[in-house]
Design a protein around this motif. Structure first.
Motif, PDB file in Angstrom:
ATOM      1  N   TYR A  35       0.834  -1.189   0.000  1.00 32.19           N
ATOM      2  CA  TYR A  35       0.000   0.000   0.000  1.00 32.19           C
ATOM      3  C   TYR A  35       0.873   1.245   0.000  1.00 32.19           C
ATOM      4  CZ  TYR A  35      -4.356  -2.449   1.045  1.00 32.19           C
ATOM      5  OH  TYR A  35      -5.469  -3.242   0.965  1.00 32.19           O
ATOM      6  N   GLN A  37       0.625   5.355   1.108  1.00 35.10           N
ATOM      7  CA  GLN A  37      -0.190   6.290   1.876  1.00 35.10           C
ATOM      8  C   GLN A  37       0.308   7.710   1.669  1.00 35.10           C
ATOM      9  OE1 GLN A  37      -0.149   6.109   6.257  1.00 35.10           O
ATOM     10  NE2 GLN A  37      -2.368   6.414   6.236  1.00 35.10           N
ATOM     11  N   MET A  40      -3.154  13.179   0.594  1.00 38.69           N
ATOM     12  CA  MET A  40      -4.244  13.457  -0.343  1.00 38.69           C
ATOM     13  C   MET A  40      -5.072  12.220  -0.681  1.00 38.69           C
ATOM     14  SD  MET A  40      -4.309  16.639  -0.935  1.00 38.69           S
ATOM     15  CE  MET A  40      -5.396  16.656  -2.352  1.00 38.69           C
ATOM     16  N   GLN A  41      -4.414  11.095  -0.882  1.00 39.58           N
ATOM     17  CA  GLN A  41      -5.109   9.898  -1.387  1.00 39.58           C
ATOM     18  C   GLN A  41      -5.390   8.853  -0.311  1.00 39.58           C
ATOM     19  OE1 GLN A  41      -6.251   9.740  -4.462  1.00 39.58           O
ATOM     20  NE2 GLN A  41      -5.364  11.714  -4.971  1.00 39.58           N
ATOM     21  N   GLY A  42      -4.802   9.027   0.848  1.00 40.25           N
ATOM     22  CA  GLY A  42      -4.989   8.003   1.874  1.00 40.25           C
ATOM     23  C   GLY A  42      -4.221   6.740   1.513  1.00 40.25           C
ATOM     24  N   LEU A  43      -4.769   5.583   1.872  1.00 39.53           N
ATOM     25  CA  LEU A  43      -4.119   4.300   1.604  1.00 39.53           C
ATOM     26  C   LEU A  43      -4.614   3.740   0.283  1.00 39.53           C
ATOM     27  CD1 LEU A  43      -4.215   2.847   5.171  1.00 39.53           C
ATOM     28  CD2 LEU A  43      -2.208   2.719   3.716  1.00 39.53           C
ATOM     29  N   LEU A  45      -4.074   0.666  -2.608  1.00 42.20           N
ATOM     30  CA  LEU A  45      -3.488  -0.636  -2.874  1.00 42.20           C
ATOM     31  C   LEU A  45      -2.669  -0.585  -4.164  1.00 42.20           C
ATOM     32  CD1 LEU A  45      -3.335  -3.699  -2.179  1.00 42.20           C
ATOM     33  CD2 LEU A  45      -5.305  -3.992  -3.691  1.00 42.20           C
ATOM     34  N   PHE A  91       3.608   0.873   2.641  1.00 37.85           N
ATOM     35  CA  PHE A  91       3.372  -0.151   3.652  1.00 37.85           C
ATOM     36  C   PHE A  91       3.268  -1.516   3.007  1.00 37.85           C
ATOM     37  CE2 PHE A  91       2.857   2.125   7.518  1.00 37.85           C
ATOM     38  CZ  PHE A  91       2.258   3.336   7.214  1.00 37.85           C
ATOM     39  N   TRP A 113       9.440   5.196   4.500  1.00 36.80           N
ATOM     40  CA  TRP A 113       9.138   6.594   4.217  1.00 36.80           C
ATOM     41  C   TRP A 113      10.061   7.060   3.108  1.00 36.80           C
ATOM     42  CZ3 TRP A 113       5.666   9.406   7.542  1.00 36.80           C
ATOM     43  CH2 TRP A 113       5.094   8.601   8.545  1.00 36.80           C
TER      44      TRP A 113
END
Lengths: 117, 114
Positions: A35, A37, A40-43, A45, A91, A113
């Motif tokens: 994933y 993160q 703006m887009q969140g999580l 896939l 992630f 990160w």
């Protein structure tokens, strides 16, 4: 205490460079997710493997991203060439999944990160 | 395409309050729903997993319910504490041709102040 292990934890790289992120799923887990993160887009896939076979990578930009599972203990996500818009937290997650069972708890790593300058 | 929405986007409450976080999803063909907690700079920690055949799950001060037919889940936190401050995410595990895919909501940022 079993956990999903991701390396590197932090990476700063220059635009155009290749980036490889690695994930060691929990021993015995047969499903692995990648994933991304962002604020703006969140999580989102990127890729999903079950028994090392890719099942869904529709969320992954194919021109520069690739995901593989060389063996059951290692999943890799590669970006080549990297761009500033790839800056995000990546992630890896793993779990157990069987055809006649709905699947169990998914466990996440601490994330990689990535900053591309 | 499955869409997951969480309301509210942010919540600030005094310590001791009971609170409810909401999650809705558009495609009811799910296998399960999972609630996660994310602390700043950290990964996601699983809180509760509800299978599609279940109505609720409880763990300590947390209770999650699932109404699959209406596409809704709630996370109830009793007697909130400052240590509960985090982002709470719900995710649905897809069935059908997207078997296994986990789709997340945008999260609810919870702040519990002393």
């Amino acid at each position: 205490d079993a956990r999903v292990t991701q390396t590197p934890r932090h990476k700063v790289t220059e635009m155009g460079q290749e980036v490889t992120m690695r994930c060691q799923p929990i021993l015995g887990h047969n499903t692995v997710f990648w994933y991304r993160q962002t604020m703006m887009q969140g999580l989102e896939l990127l890729a999903y493997f079950r028994n090392r076979a890719p099942l869904d990578d529709s969320g992954m930009p194919k021109d520069r991203f690739s995901a593989e599972m060389p063996d059951a203990t290692l999943a890799t996500l590669k970006i080549q060439p990297s761009e500033p818009r790839d800056s995000a937290v990546y992630f890896c997650a793993s779990g157990l999944s069987f055809q006649r069972q709905p699947g169990n708890t998914i466990y996440f790593g601490e994330g990689s990160w990535l900053t591309v300058v | 395409k499955q869409e997951v929405t969480q309301i509210p986007a942010a919540l600030s409450v005094p310590e001791g309050e009971n609170l409810v976080l909401n999650c809705s999803f558009t495609d009811s063909a799910i296998y399960n729903l999972q609630w996660f907690r994310q602390d700043p700079g950290k990964g996601l920690t699983s809180l509760l997993l509800i299978q599609s055949s279940q109505r609720e799950q409880t763990s300590g001060r947390l209770n999650a319910s699932l109404d699959k037919s209406s596409g809704r889940s709630t996370l109830y936190i009793a007697a909130s504490q400052p240590g509960d401050s985090a982002t709470y995410l719900c995710a649905v595990r897809q069935g059908g041709t997207s078997y296994g895919k986990l789709t997340f909501g945008q999260g609810t940022i919870l702040t519990v102040h002393p």
